[in-house]
Enzyme design. Structure first.
Site, PDB file in Angstrom:
ATOM      1  N   CYS A   2      48.420  50.736  52.320  1.00 38.20           N
ATOM      2  CA  CYS A   2      48.649  52.099  52.822  1.00 38.20           C
ATOM      3  C   CYS A   2      49.846  52.749  52.119  1.00 38.20           C
ATOM      4  O   CYS A   2      50.763  52.080  51.656  1.00 38.20           O
ATOM      5  CB  CYS A   2      48.853  52.161  54.332  1.00 38.20           C
ATOM      6  SG  CYS A   2      47.401  51.738  55.307  1.00 38.20           S
ATOM      7  N   ASN A 102      52.845  52.645  57.680  1.00 39.30           N
ATOM      8  CA  ASN A 102      52.476  51.614  56.712  1.00 39.30           C
ATOM      9  C   ASN A 102      52.987  50.287  57.242  1.00 39.30           C
ATOM     10  O   ASN A 102      54.192  50.101  57.369  1.00 39.30           O
ATOM     11  CB  ASN A 102      53.083  51.926  55.343  1.00 39.30           C
ATOM     12  CG  ASN A 102      52.928  50.789  54.342  1.00 39.30           C
ATOM     13  OD1 ASN A 102      53.785  50.575  53.509  1.00 39.30           O
ATOM     14  ND2 ASN A 102      51.840  50.052  54.414  1.00 39.30           N
ATOM     15  N   CYS A 239      58.109  42.268  51.257  1.00 41.38           N
ATOM     16  CA  CYS A 239      56.880  41.523  51.008  1.00 41.38           C
ATOM     17  C   CYS A 239      56.719  41.244  49.509  1.00 41.38           C
ATOM     18  O   CYS A 239      56.742  42.160  48.688  1.00 41.38           O
ATOM     19  CB  CYS A 239      55.687  42.316  51.528  1.00 41.38           C
ATOM     20  SG  CYS A 239      54.096  41.521  51.255  1.00 41.38           S
TER      21      CYS A 239
END
Length: 257
Positions: A2, A102, A239
């Protein structure tokens, strides 16, 4: 994945948001949407499809104003349907609000079931809708306080842009799992986006990354923004997939190409 983008205090904000979403099309191809605020009224256009398919020149006759937020969807929670496209716009006791997100909320089902038990009616399958309900059910007199109260009830990874009729709140979770960058536009306005490639396309100057646990508040007509550390920042947990899969090669994530 996203992508989210917000444009504040810039003429034709929705069109700038459109270009930002176009630059971040790689983060989601299922649906796209933009909300804009004009004359203290929020209007939203969203649908399944690519950015270039969802919006036309006529769209920007509707999406007027100097404040806009947008979203490209890649389904990680919910289904691939028009009902699950973002932004999520709603009317509540303080007026209108629109949200883009997101990330993933790991206690989505727990919060959702509790809200349904209290009488909430959901219109989508997205975890993001939990946040709308939590904000709407708060008794605080100010949206900022309602947002803080809502975020204390959710767990997970989130970058959020929350738009009222004259403000935009940019928020990042306490671990900073997903990236969120702030830039300054040539006309003096601001842009917030998931990746710096969106800033590059619209000619914005990178200012800094939104910090983990930080809320940055922009207000229509005001040149400066304010910042509040609403959640205790944890050790950064960006991430790894941002570097090897999600992000465009020319984006800079937390200072690293």
């Amino acid at each position: 994945m996203c992508a989210i983008v917000g444009v504040i205090n810039s003429e034709g904000a929705a069109k700038t948001a459109y270009y930002g979403l176009f630059a971040m099309q790689h983060r989601g191809q299922e649906a796209s949407g933009i909300s804009s605020s004009f004359n203290h009224h929020i209007k939203t256009i969203k649908a399944t499809g690519l950015v270039t398919e969802v919006f036309s020149p006529a769209s920007f006759e509707i999406l007027k104003g100097n404040i806009a937020i947008g979203h490209n969807r890649y389904a990680t929670a919910g289904k691939n349907s028009a009902a699950d496209a973002q932004p999520i716009a709603a009317n509540y006791s303080l007026g209108q609000v629109s949200i883009v997100h997101n990330g993933n909320l790991v206690n989505k089902d727990e919060v959702r079931n509790a809200l349904i038990a209290e009488g909430a009616i959901f219109q989508s399958n997205m975890d993001t809708e939990n946040i709308v309900h939590l904000i709407a059910r708060s008794r605080s007199e100010h949206l900022q306080d309602r947002i803080v109260a809502a975020l204390k009830q959710i767990k997970g990874a989130y970058c959020l842009l929350i738009q009222s009729r004259h403000k935009v709140f940019a928020i990042r979770d306490r671990w900073g799992v997903r990236p969120l960058s702030l830039g300054r536009l040539k006309d003096g306005g601001y842009i917030v986006a998931s990746e710096t490639c969106a800033l590059d396309l619209v000619g914005a100057e990178f200012v800094r990354d939104i910090k983990p646990g930080e809320m940055v508040i922009f207000e229509e007509g005001k040149d400066e923004f304010s910042s509040v550390q609403i959640l205790k920042a944890a050790e950064a947990r960006i991430c790894a997939f941002e570097y090897i899969y999600f992000a465009r090669p020319d984006s800079v994530v937390e200072g690293k190409n």
